[in-house]
Design an enzyme around this catalytic site. Structure first.
Site, PDB file in Angstrom:
ATOM      1  CG  ASN A 109      -2.013  -0.889   1.228  1.00 45.58           C
ATOM      2  OD1 ASN A 109      -2.504  -1.246   0.172  1.00 45.58           O
ATOM      3  ND2 ASN A 109      -2.462  -1.308   2.385  1.00 45.58           N
ATOM      4  CE  LYS A 158      12.198 -10.973 -12.188  1.00 45.24           C
ATOM      5  NZ  LYS A 158      13.165 -10.189 -12.917  1.00 45.24           N
ATOM      6  CG  ASP A 201      -8.606  -5.851  10.772  1.00 42.86           C
ATOM      7  OD1 ASP A 201      -8.020  -5.205  11.669  1.00 42.86           O
ATOM      8  OD2 ASP A 201      -9.354  -5.326   9.931  1.00 42.86           O
TER       9      ASP A 201
HETATM   10  O1  C5P Z   1     -10.067  -1.788   7.170  1.00 48.50           O
HETATM   11  P1  C5P Z   1      -9.171  -0.627   6.991  1.00 48.50           P
HETATM   12  O2  C5P Z   1      -7.861  -0.991   6.364  1.00 48.50           O
HETATM   13  O3  C5P Z   1      -9.795   0.542   6.329  1.00 48.50           O
HETATM   14  O4  C5P Z   1      -8.878  -0.150   8.494  1.00 48.50           O
HETATM   15  C1  C5P Z   1      -7.913   0.774   8.808  1.00 48.50           C
HETATM   16  C2  C5P Z   1      -7.430   0.573  10.224  1.00 48.50           C
HETATM   17  O5  C5P Z   1      -7.273  -0.814  10.514  1.00 48.50           O
HETATM   18  C3  C5P Z   1      -6.055   1.168  10.463  1.00 48.50           C
HETATM   19  O6  C5P Z   1      -5.949   1.523  11.820  1.00 48.50           O
HETATM   20  C4  C5P Z   1      -5.135   0.001  10.135  1.00 48.50           C
HETATM   21  O7  C5P Z   1      -3.882   0.140  10.760  1.00 48.50           O
HETATM   22  C5  C5P Z   1      -5.913  -1.166  10.659  1.00 48.50           C
HETATM   23  N1  C5P Z   1      -5.712  -2.434   9.956  1.00 48.50           N
HETATM   24  C6  C5P Z   1      -5.027  -3.467  10.562  1.00 48.50           C
HETATM   25  N2  C5P Z   1      -4.900  -4.668   9.925  1.00 48.50           N
HETATM   26  C7  C5P Z   1      -5.426  -4.877   8.705  1.00 48.50           C
HETATM   27  C8  C5P Z   1      -6.118  -3.835   8.061  1.00 48.50           C
HETATM   28  C9  C5P Z   1      -6.237  -2.618   8.705  1.00 48.50           C
HETATM   29  O8  C5P Z   1      -4.535  -3.275  11.673  1.00 48.50           O
HETATM   30  N3  C5P Z   1      -5.284  -6.039   8.106  1.00 48.50           N
END
Ligand code: C5P
Length: 417
Positions: free
Chosen positions: A211, A289, A308
């Site tokens: 990202n 690769k 998450d």
């Molecule tokens: O779901 P989204 O990416 O929009 O959520 C953003 C929040 O969730 C941020 O605080 C990000 O650091 C956290 N996040 C996380 N693990 C993930 C996706 C998001 O900790 N896999």
């Protein structure tokens, strides 16, 4: 008279602002803080040793060779006898010498020999302050752990206007006092971790899914937590930023590594998740690769959802008392952030609307709102990520002093997770 419990070695270098250091000495003495002083040759053009001695009640050291007499303290001892060294005012010249390890007088020799914290309060003409040479020196000194008191903007003695004025003695005094008494800081004794930067999910040894994220906001938050007295671990994905001084930085690459590092610290008091975690990873990253074959079909990537991290931390039975997430949205930031907060189970969300006027990624500024279970708690207009970080940390400190600004009843649910 009782011996002072804390003491400062004040170095006064040559600048028109040197007169303010006399008031500073008075403030230290009034507060029971002992003051030894070194007056540089150019400093002595602005203030006299006699006035300093009268205020500090101690001999003023001026010359490296003054100290060789048997009855005197050696320069190494002088550099370590106080609890802290304060350089105020710090000229561009002394800052440059500090950066390059030049030790050609008593002041710079003590600065090189000390094992104590150093705070410098720069004061100079605006152009000298803005000069790339000075700014590079400041960046280097900060990186080495020297605290720099930001000069103020205003009219200068030379008739110009801009940044470069020495702050009021009261401001410098309160910064030094906090450094001398870390137990008075609002988050003293609190343990925090911050996730920052992107995660990279390997497709093969050279390619990844990732990202946009510079890590700047997360790093600024880690530093603001540190400044408020917390013991901070920064769990960082790949960024171009320097590890902040006084913060334990753990470098990770993938979401799984970031989660593991977070779970190792789950019994912290505060977790702030700023990382832009990749939502997916390649189900089976290739060992070698993947070769491009012209004319052949492009390879198909099979993706698995990443854990998450924020939700896992928020729902953990040993979770920190305060868990804060971020939400970067392209529309209806506040509404979506509130939904996110409920879904993930964190206490607060810092929402930013990503738009042309607030691109956020890689920038030094941000526009944000603090969302709790009750809705928008505060909106912060566009400002530096450092200022946003300070605001978040101020609210964090209030949380621990006054209890949550959010509805806390839901936290009972934590036990069920
Ligand atoms: O779901 P989204 O990416 O929009 O959520 C953003 C929040 O969730 C941020 O605080 C990000 O650091 C956290 N996040 C996380 N693990 C993930 C996706 C998001 O900790 N896999």
């Amino acid at each position: 008279m009782a011996q002072p419990t804390k003491s400062v070695l004040l170095i006064i270098s040559g600048g028109i602002a040197a007169y303010k250091s006399l008031e500073l000495i008075r403030l230290f003495k009034k507060d029971g803080i002992g003051v030894q002083t070194i007056l540089t040759k150019s400093g002595a053009e602005f203030v006299t040793p006699l006035s300093i001695q009268a205020l500090s009640g101690n001999k003023v050291y001026q010359d490296l060779w003054d100290l060789t007499a048997e009855s005197e303290m050696g320069h190494i001892e002088l550099s370590r006898a106080a609890d802290l060294i304060l350089v105020a005012p710090a000229t561009a010249n002394i800052l440059a010498k500090m950066t390059h390890g030049i030790a050609d007088d008593l002041a710079t020799t003590c600065l090189l020999a000390t094992n104590k914290p150093v705070i410098a309060a720069p004061a100079m003409n605006v152009k000298m302050w803005e000069n790339a040479a000075t700014q590079d020196n400041i960046a280097t000194l900060k990186k080495r752990g020297i605290d720099i008191i930001q000069p103020e903007e205003g009219d200068m003695a030379c008739g110009e206007y801009g940044e470069g004025r020495l702050p009021d003695p009261e401001t410098i005094f309160s910064i030094v006092k906090k450094k001398l008494n870390p137990e008075t800081l609002p988050l003293h004794g609190k343990i925090a971790f911050v996730t920052a930067g992107p995660t990279y999910e390997a497709i093969d040894p050279v390619r990844f899914i990732g990202n946009h994220s510079s890590g700047k906001q997360g790093y600024a938050i880690a530093e603001a937590l540190r400044d408020a007295g917390a013991e901070v671990t920064l769990i960082s994905g790949p960024t171009r930023l320097q590890d902040p001084h006084g913060v334990k930085t753990v470098h990770v690459t993938s979401a799984q590594e970031m989660l593991d590092a977070s779970l190792e610290r789950i019994d912290s008091d505060i977790a702030i998740c700023t990382a832009a975690v990749s939502d997916w990873r390649s189900t089976e990253p290739a060992d070698q690769k993947i070769k491009k074959q012209t004319g052949a079909d492009a390879p198909t990537l099979v993706l698995t959802e990443n854990p998450d991290i924020l939700a896992t931390i928020s729902k953990h039975k040993s979770r920190p008392a305060l868990v804060i997430g971020f939400a970067a949205e392209t529309q209806e930031a506040e509404k979506n952030a509130k939904e996110k907060l409920l879904k993930k189970g964190c206490d607060w969300i810092i929402a930013n609307e990503i738009s042309i006027t607030n691109p956020v990624f890689g920038q030094d500024t941000n526009t944000a709102a603090l969302i709790t279970r009750n809705g928008v708690e505060e909106s912060w207009k566009t400002q530096t990520k450092v200022d946003i970080a300070r605001k978040i940390v101020e609210k964090t400190a209030l949380f621990f002093y006054q209890g949550s600004t959010a509805d806390t009843s839901w936290q009972d649910n934590k036990e069920r997770a």
